[in-house]
Write an enzyme that holds these catalytic residues in place. Structure first.
Site, PDB file in Angstrom:
ATOM      1  N   ASP A  22      -7.499   1.834  -2.497  1.00  0.00           N
ATOM      2  CA  ASP A  22      -6.717   1.426  -3.668  1.00  0.00           C
ATOM      3  C   ASP A  22      -7.251   0.104  -4.182  1.00  0.00           C
ATOM      4  O   ASP A  22      -7.519  -0.816  -3.394  1.00  0.00           O
ATOM      5  CB  ASP A  22      -5.240   1.256  -3.315  1.00  0.00           C
ATOM      6  CG  ASP A  22      -4.553   2.575  -3.056  1.00  0.00           C
ATOM      7  OD1 ASP A  22      -4.872   3.562  -3.746  1.00  0.00           O
ATOM      8  OD2 ASP A  22      -3.682   2.620  -2.170  1.00  0.00           O
ATOM      9  N   MET A  76      -6.247   2.715   5.072  1.00  0.00           N
ATOM     10  CA  MET A  76      -6.001   2.673   3.636  1.00  0.00           C
ATOM     11  C   MET A  76      -6.152   1.251   3.117  1.00  0.00           C
ATOM     12  O   MET A  76      -5.166   0.539   2.937  1.00  0.00           O
ATOM     13  CB  MET A  76      -4.612   3.226   3.339  1.00  0.00           C
ATOM     14  CG  MET A  76      -4.492   4.692   3.668  1.00  0.00           C
ATOM     15  SD  MET A  76      -2.819   5.354   3.587  1.00  0.00           S
ATOM     16  CE  MET A  76      -2.116   4.610   2.162  1.00  0.00           C
ATOM     17  N   PRO A  77      -7.381   0.795   2.846  1.00  0.00           N
ATOM     18  CA  PRO A  77      -7.539  -0.555   2.313  1.00  0.00           C
ATOM     19  C   PRO A  77      -7.054  -0.647   0.873  1.00  0.00           C
ATOM     20  O   PRO A  77      -7.213   0.287   0.094  1.00  0.00           O
ATOM     21  CB  PRO A  77      -9.041  -0.799   2.396  1.00  0.00           C
ATOM     22  CG  PRO A  77      -9.647   0.561   2.379  1.00  0.00           C
ATOM     23  CD  PRO A  77      -8.651   1.481   3.022  1.00  0.00           C
ATOM     24  N   THR A  78      -6.438  -1.779   0.563  1.00  0.00           N
ATOM     25  CA  THR A  78      -5.990  -2.064  -0.791  1.00  0.00           C
ATOM     26  C   THR A  78      -6.594  -3.390  -1.225  1.00  0.00           C
ATOM     27  O   THR A  78      -6.451  -4.390  -0.530  1.00  0.00           O
ATOM     28  CB  THR A  78      -4.453  -2.152  -0.867  1.00  0.00           C
ATOM     29  OG1 THR A  78      -3.902  -0.922  -0.431  1.00  0.00           O
ATOM     30  CG2 THR A  78      -3.988  -2.447  -2.289  1.00  0.00           C
TER      31      THR A  78
END
Length: 79
Positions: free
Chosen positions: A58, A19-21
């Site tokens: 995100d 889940m990269p932000t």
């Protein structure tokens, strides 16, 4: 126009998507359409390069006034 990108990732877990932000700071003044195109391009590139699904990416955009950003001891509003 200047922008700053900070990328954070939770680390890869084979049981769920990574889940990269992205926290992106940029000078204010871009239109909603420009921001839309920008986040679509970042999401596409992230999915292609990291092998993640679009809904795991995100992106947080922060508009910054030139008077609140300085480089080399000089405010951008005075450049």
């Amino acid at each position: 126009m200047w922008c700053c990108v900070v990328f954070r990732s939770t680390g890869f877990n084979p049981r769920r998507s990574d889940m990269p932000t992205f926290h992106i700071e940029l000078f204010e003044g871009r239109t909603l359409d420009q921001k839309r195109q920008f986040v679509e391009a970042i999401t596409k590139a992230t999915c292609e390069s990291l092998g993640v699904e679009p809904n795991s990416v995100d992106i947080i955009l922060t508009d910054v006034k030139r008077e609140n950003w300085a480089t080399g001891g000089k405010l951008w509003s005075e450049a």
